[in-house]
Scaffold this motif. Structure first.
Motif, PDB file in Angstrom:
ATOM      1  N   TYR A   1      90.151  42.019  38.311  1.00 57.01           N
ATOM      2  CA  TYR A   1      89.329  40.689  37.901  1.00 57.01           C
ATOM      3  C   TYR A   1      88.192  40.701  38.569  1.00 57.01           C
ATOM      4  O   TYR A   1      87.507  39.568  38.657  1.00 57.01           O
ATOM      5  N   LYS A   2      87.591  41.815  39.479  1.00 54.79           N
ATOM      6  CA  LYS A   2      86.376  41.598  40.201  1.00 54.79           C
ATOM      7  C   LYS A   2      85.359  41.480  39.385  1.00 54.79           C
ATOM      8  O   LYS A   2      84.418  40.667  39.776  1.00 54.79           O
ATOM      9  N   LEU A   3      84.938  42.026  38.211  1.00 51.10           N
ATOM     10  CA  LEU A   3      83.981  41.986  37.299  1.00 51.10           C
ATOM     11  C   LEU A   3      83.810  40.350  36.767  1.00 51.10           C
ATOM     12  O   LEU A   3      82.609  39.870  36.678  1.00 51.10           O
TER      13      LEU A   3
ATOM     14  N   TYR B   1      83.269  47.593  39.586  1.00 53.15           N
ATOM     15  CA  TYR B   1      83.531  46.339  38.942  1.00 53.15           C
ATOM     16  C   TYR B   1      84.222  46.684  37.313  1.00 53.15           C
ATOM     17  O   TYR B   1      83.136  47.054  36.500  1.00 53.15           O
ATOM     18  N   GLY B   2      85.281  46.912  37.137  1.00 56.51           N
ATOM     19  CA  GLY B   2      85.796  47.482  36.045  1.00 56.51           C
ATOM     20  C   GLY B   2      86.072  46.045  35.000  1.00 56.51           C
ATOM     21  O   GLY B   2      86.121  45.351  35.154  1.00 56.51           O
ATOM     22  N   ALA B   3      85.929  46.617  33.773  1.00 53.30           N
ATOM     23  CA  ALA B   3      86.061  45.854  32.440  1.00 53.30           C
ATOM     24  C   ALA B   3      87.696  46.177  32.004  1.00 53.30           C
ATOM     25  O   ALA B   3      87.529  46.972  31.239  1.00 53.30           O
TER      26      ALA B   3
ATOM     27  N   TRP C   1      90.768  44.513  41.836  1.00 53.02           N
ATOM     28  CA  TRP C   1      89.859  45.219  41.181  1.00 53.02           C
ATOM     29  C   TRP C   1      90.213  45.017  39.719  1.00 53.02           C
ATOM     30  O   TRP C   1      89.185  45.103  38.918  1.00 53.02           O
TER      31      TRP C   1
ATOM     32  N   ASN D   1      84.132  52.028  33.711  1.00 55.47           N
ATOM     33  CA  ASN D   1      85.416  51.781  34.558  1.00 55.47           C
ATOM     34  C   ASN D   1      85.631  52.772  35.334  1.00 55.47           C
ATOM     35  O   ASN D   1      86.301  52.746  36.576  1.00 55.47           O
TER      36      ASN D   1
ATOM     37  N   LEU E   1      82.534  38.336  39.587  1.00 53.76           N
ATOM     38  CA  LEU E   1      81.176  38.557  39.694  1.00 53.76           C
ATOM     39  C   LEU E   1      80.308  37.787  38.703  1.00 53.76           C
ATOM     40  O   LEU E   1      79.337  36.874  39.026  1.00 53.76           O
ATOM     41  N   GLY E   2      80.770  37.748  37.569  1.00 54.65           N
ATOM     42  CA  GLY E   2      80.284  36.957  36.232  1.00 54.65           C
ATOM     43  C   GLY E   2      80.416  35.506  36.601  1.00 54.65           C
ATOM     44  O   GLY E   2      79.457  34.754  36.223  1.00 54.65           O
TER      45      GLY E   2
ATOM     46  N   SER F   1      82.497  52.484  38.243  1.00 54.35           N
ATOM     47  CA  SER F   1      81.930  50.999  38.908  1.00 54.35           C
ATOM     48  C   SER F   1      83.391  50.629  39.486  1.00 54.35           C
ATOM     49  O   SER F   1      84.291  50.787  38.991  1.00 54.35           O
TER      50      SER F   1
END
Length: 397
Positions: free
Chosen positions: A291-293, A192-194, A289, A187, A296-297, A190
């Motif tokens: 919910y960006k990851l 794209y954070g989780a 950011w 996190n 992408l998923g 990147s």
């Protein structure tokens, strides 16, 4: 009788008219904004900002427009153009007196959806517009939650003056998923954070998680103390200026819409719940950011052939009848449900043996008929009960 003061926010639109085409290279979109008018003379009260390239706009930071009338209020929707005059996309109209009567009947719910109608006989329109309507006597007269600068996380202390003036301050708390140092490092480096996230208000944090049981997925915890994840920081979302009864009405609706088995890791997770909750409170968008990851998923998953897509839903079976939820059975059940179930069992066993159990917080978040509280020293979990009861009690904050 004197005319009441009504405060109005335009929150979002859905399936609005597409006005701009690009020669078939991409889907037609619009650049909508709204103009609020009052009375038969159409006196302009205010104008929203423009949200570009969408037919489903969400205004990021909606403003309150003050309306003082018993009569008609009109919200016109326009498509902004660079090279030509702006085009009408329709309008919604309502009578303040009718809205007041409806509000009392709905139990102080401040949210209303209106169907978009044509602005003229020859005009076209489509979609819906959601607005937040609050009468002056429904706005808190003073701060409803205690304030202490010491209790604020360091990342928010630069905004202490705004927070101290707020009547109902709302925060977004975000966490690194789980307690893994690898996730924390990811996190940091990147874009794209989780993340796990929750919305904090009234010294309570609201979030959403998945379960295969037919119960709501909304749960609460003490602010910045979610035991399943590692707290990272907070964002001040603003002052929602709503009373507890109004927030209870919003949560009652969300409880039915955000069902536990409907959890989807990419399209319907805790961050999307926080986004929905923030919009419903009239605070607009949360930082993308968070919910960006997941976005992408979802894009990558949708690009796969239908039979090759992994099942990220907690539904028992997918559309083809195959067993699904295997990824979530590991990711969600182990991170969330297992810890919750252990807490529940330990509490029941101690109670059966006559041993003392950890005390619940001094202020109950929900009435016992809606959600049953199970408390540990760090975290308060809630499991739905009485879901089949027609007399659905209100949420008590």
């Amino acid at each position: 009788k004197y005319a009441p003061t009504l405060y109005l926010k335009v929150l979002r639109g859905q399936d609005l008219l597409a006005m701009d085409s690009y020669g078939g290279l991409s889907a037609a979109k619009s650049d909508p904004y709204c103009v609020v008018k009052v009375g038969n003379d159409d006196a302009v009260v205010g104008k929203t900002e423009t949200v570009c390239n969408t037919c489903d706009p969400v205004w990021p930071k909606p403003e309150f427009f003050e309306v003082k009338t018993w009569g008609r209020v009109t919200v016109e929707i326009w498509d902004w153009d660079v090279t030509s005059e702006d085009d009408p996309m329709g309008q919604v109209s309502f009578v303040v007196k009718d809205v007041e009567l409806e509000h009392r009947a709905k139990g102080f719910s401040p949210l209303s959806w209106f169907k978009v109608m044509p602005s003229s006989k020859k005009g076209a329109a489509s979609g819906w517009l959601q607005v937040l309507l609050v009468f002056q006597d429904e706005i808190p007269g003073a701060r409803l939650a205690s304030f202490s600068e010491r209790s604020l996380p360091k990342c928010l202390r630069s905004q202490k003056d705004d927070i101290q003036r707020a009547k109902t301050p709302v925060y977004l708390n975000y966490y690194d998923l789980g307690h893994s140092t690898s996730i924390s490092h990811f996190n940091k480096i990147s874009p794209y954070g989780a993340f796990h996230s929750g919305v904090e208000m009234y010294d309570t944090e609201f979030s959403y998680g998945g379960t295969k049981k037919q119960v709501t997925g909304i749960f609460v915890s003490r602010p910045r103390r979610c035991a399943m994840h590692t707290y990272k920081g907070s964002v001040y979302l603003g002052d929602c200026c709503l009373r507890k009864a109004q927030i209870e009405a919003i949560l009652k609706k969300l409880r039915k819409d955000w069902w536990g088995p409907h959890y989807d890791l990419f399209k319907r997770n805790c961050c999307f719940f926080c986004r929905e909750f923030a919009i419903s409170l009239g605070l607009g968008e949360i930082p993308s950011w968070t919910y960006k990851l997941a976005d992408l998923g979802a894009t990558l998953r949708d690009a796969l052939p239908l039979k090759s897509r992994p099942s990220i839903s907690l539904e028992e079976e997918d559309a083809d009848g195959d067993r699904g939820g295997e990824i979530n059975a590991v990711l969600i059940e182990h991170i969330m449900a297992v810890r919750m179930q252990r807490t529940f069992r330990a509490r029941r066993e101690r109670r059966a043996q006559g041993l003392p159990t950890p005390k619940a917080p001094s202020s109950r978040i929900f009435s016992s008929g809606l959600l049953q509280a199970h408390t540990t020293k760090r975290h308060t979990f809630y499991a739905s009960i009485d879901d089949d009861d027609d007399d659905d009690p209100t949420v008590e904050i």
